[in-house]
Design a protein around this motif. Structure first.
Motif, mmCIF file in Angstrom:
data_model
loop_
_atom_site.group_PDB
_atom_site.id
_atom_site.type_symbol
_atom_site.label_atom_id
_atom_site.label_comp_id
_atom_site.label_asym_id
_atom_site.label_seq_id
_atom_site.Cartn_x
_atom_site.Cartn_y
_atom_site.Cartn_z
ATOM 1 N N UNK A 49 -34.219 -53.098 25.316
ATOM 2 C CA UNK A 49 -34.588 -53.729 26.569
ATOM 3 C C UNK A 49 -33.949 -54.195 27.829
ATOM 4 N N UNK A 50 -32.015 -54.511 27.224
ATOM 5 C CA UNK A 50 -31.251 -54.406 27.756
ATOM 6 C C UNK A 50 -29.925 -53.440 28.259
ATOM 7 N N UNK A 51 -29.570 -53.264 29.089
ATOM 8 C CA UNK A 51 -29.038 -51.991 29.101
ATOM 9 C C UNK A 51 -27.121 -52.747 28.881
ATOM 10 N N UNK A 52 -26.407 -52.588 28.189
ATOM 11 C CA UNK A 52 -24.826 -53.045 27.667
ATOM 12 C C UNK A 52 -24.094 -52.181 27.297
ATOM 13 N N UNK A 53 -23.601 -51.065 28.150
ATOM 14 C CA UNK A 53 -23.152 -50.178 27.525
ATOM 15 C C UNK A 53 -22.025 -50.472 27.711
ATOM 16 N N UNK A 54 -20.638 -49.784 26.259
ATOM 17 C CA UNK A 54 -20.184 -49.889 25.585
ATOM 18 C C UNK A 54 -18.607 -50.103 26.854
ATOM 19 N N UNK A 55 -18.876 -49.081 27.485
ATOM 20 C CA UNK A 55 -17.848 -49.025 28.380
ATOM 21 C C UNK A 55 -19.032 -48.565 30.364
ATOM 22 N N UNK A 56 -18.179 -49.745 31.119
ATOM 23 C CA UNK A 56 -19.082 -49.649 32.414
ATOM 24 C C UNK A 56 -18.852 -48.411 32.880
ATOM 25 N N UNK A 57 -20.361 -48.051 33.500
ATOM 26 C CA UNK A 57 -21.091 -46.678 33.956
ATOM 27 C C UNK A 57 -20.691 -46.844 35.388
ATOM 28 N N UNK A 58 -20.431 -45.720 36.497
ATOM 29 C CA UNK A 58 -20.361 -45.670 37.895
ATOM 30 C C UNK A 58 -21.041 -46.683 38.319
ATOM 31 N N UNK A 59 -20.943 -47.001 39.264
ATOM 32 C CA UNK A 59 -21.606 -47.808 39.969
ATOM 33 C C UNK A 59 -21.246 -48.917 40.794
ATOM 34 N N UNK A 60 -22.135 -49.517 41.577
ATOM 35 C CA UNK A 60 -23.836 -49.783 41.024
ATOM 36 C C UNK A 60 -24.568 -48.630 42.709
#
Length: 516
Positions: A49-60
């Protein structure tokens, strides 16, 4: 002097009660759940339901592109805007809306790394049409959509079947096909190709087969002529009535120029495209010159070969699209280099093989009068004339205005957005008909694009490298997790201090005190 047993018991009870009261918050703090729990999937394979990646992805990354084959408005600017506040002054500030709006052949691509729901990071949607009545826009079935996460290696494609609605009398859609592709990697984030792509293909379209606002207006038109409200003499009332009666159809069908959409087989519609059309929207990351990081680009493209106006009648006009329009918004992360690019269309208008005029950036608008020939004109026509020039004994009832859609663009920080249209077609009434707005408006080839990138662009150079992890220990057991916070030591220290305090209280109460 020895302490009496009663006093010893009292001292121990008080100390034990104090220790229990002090330890209660610490004990409950370890089991208290968070105030807003993260929703958990109910179905196997459903994204979180909510995106909480272990490692920050490129962006925003935030971008959107939308393309519509056509947009039909009946009596635009005729309905007051509605406000949620019960105050007249707020209603006056809202723009007026059309009595009825409908979009045909829609393709939308969106990307938003800040979306709360994980499956809304990338959205691609293809819809047969949508409409709004009096400003309200109900949701319609029949669309095709794909969302990410999870990532999708292949697009989805299928035929679209719009549901039947009251709009069937105003437009007729041919075979529709939609294709959607949404991608978002849990580790790479938006560093995929493409992020979102949507395409809607339409085999043919007939729009505006009837003008409901002109129903039963013949007598009113003749009366206004007799009252001297037109350039014709008042004694020409009988001639006007005769001219209206000899037309092949009523005014609501523009005297026979429109078929009516009632299945009678009558030909004619304000706008008809008998050939294949494509509306495509795309969001992706691209390389730009002079920058190592990637830029965010939203692209809207519309492809059509030719358009017919009043098809199947003696007044048929052909519009050939010489140059196809493409709208692109590119956000590099630098306001100085973020751009909006638009390849303006070139339209050639002809009748019977004879070129009448060309619409381009230098000549973006042209008007053709619509008039009813009277018996004294000597013109052999049972339908109104479109584009007559200073013909005598012709009663003008309106104007057909053709114009290229104006490009609008806006920049704010690192974000850019823009909108454009291939063709605006309006039927403007004469003052005799008593309307303050256009009878109808068809916007063909609606395009919209916006994009926003972080400062310096999107860094995809390290996103493809796998995250480092400790290998399993011999025997299959995983190594202990690192204690990265002082909270790991707070609870053991508390209980150690509490035990020492309790032991000291017991010793003080149990041992006798001696006099010196």
């Amino acid at each position: 002097m020895r302490i009496p047993p009663v006093h010893r018991i009292a001292i121990c009870s008080v100390v034990s009660l104090a220790v229990a009261c002090l330890s209660l918050p610490a004990a409950t703090a370890q089991s208290t759940p968070p105030s807003t729990p993260t929703p958990t999937p109910e179905l196997p394979g459903q994204p979180p339901g909510r995106s909480e990646p272990e490692k920050p992805v490129p962006g925003p990354v935030v971008a959107e592109a939308g393309t519509g084959i056509g947009l039909l408005r009946v009596l635009p600017n005729a309905v007051p805007g509605e406000s949620i506040l019960d105050a007249p002054e707020f209603d006056e500030k809202l723009p007026r809306q059309a009595l009825l709006e409908t979009g045909m052949g829609l393709a939308t691509a969106k990307a938003n790394s800040k979306a709360y729901l994980a499956q809304e990071h990338a959205i691609a949607e293809s819809a047969p049409f949508g409409f709004a009545v009096g400003g309200d826009a109900p949701a319609l079935p029949g669309s095709l959509a794909q969302t990410a996460v999870p990532d999708h290696a292949d697009p989805r494609s299928r035929g679209l079947e719009p549901p039947s609605s009251p709009l069937d009398a105003l437009l007729d859609l041919g075979l529709l096909k939609g294709s959607v592709h949404a991608r978002w990697d849990e580790k790479l984030g938006p560093c995929v190709e493409p992020i979102a792509d949507a395409e809607t293909s339409l085999a043919s379209i007939s729009a505006l087969n009837v003008l409901p606002s002109l129903k039963s207006r013949e007598d009113e038109l003749a009366e206004k002529v007799s009252s001297g409200a037109s350039e014709l003499a008042a004694d020409r009332t009988d001639s006007v009535r005769e001219g209206l009666n000899q037309l092949a159809g009523p005014l609501e069908r523009l005297g026979g120029l429109l078929g009516g959409g009632d299945g009678s087989g009558a030909s004619g519609s304000v706008l008809r495209v008998p050939e294949l059309m494509h509306a495509r929207s795309n969001v992706r990351l691209v390389d730009v010159a002079g920058q190592s990081n990637k830029a965010v680009r939203a692209t809207s493209r519309f492809d059509v070969a030719s358009i017919r106006l009043f098809a199947g009648t003696s007044q048929e006009l052909r519009i050939d699209v010489i140059s196809q329009p493409t709208l692109t918004a590119t956000a590099t992360g630098d306001p100085k280099t973020s751009t909006v690019d638009y390849s303006a269309p070139v339209l050639r208008v002809s009748r019977g093989g004879e070129e009448l005029f060309t619409l381009d950036a230098a000549n973006p608008e042209f008007e053709l009068p619509i008039g009813v020939p009277l018996p004294a004109s000597g013109l052999d026509s049972d339908v109104p004339l479109v584009g007559h020039s200073d013909e005598p004994n012709v009663l003008d009832i309106g104007v057909l205005r053709l114009s290229l859609g104006e490009l609008t663009e806006h920049k704010e920080g690192t974000a850019v957005r823009a909108g454009a249209r291939l063709l605006d077609l309006k039927i403007l009434p004469n003052d005799l008909l008593g309307f303050s707005s256009a009878l109808a408006q068809v916007s063909f080839g609606e395009q919209f694009a916006r994009a926003n990138a972080p400062e310096g662009g999107v860094d995809c150079s390290t996103s493809a490298q796998p995250t480092t992890s400790n290998p399993p220990a011999p025997g299959g057991e995983s190594p202990p997790l690192a204690k990265t916070s002082g909270a790991y030591h707070a609870v053991p220290l508390f209980w150690t201090g509490t035990a020492l305090l309790l032991l000291g209280a017991v010793l003080v109460a149990a041992l006798p005190r001696r006099r010196r």
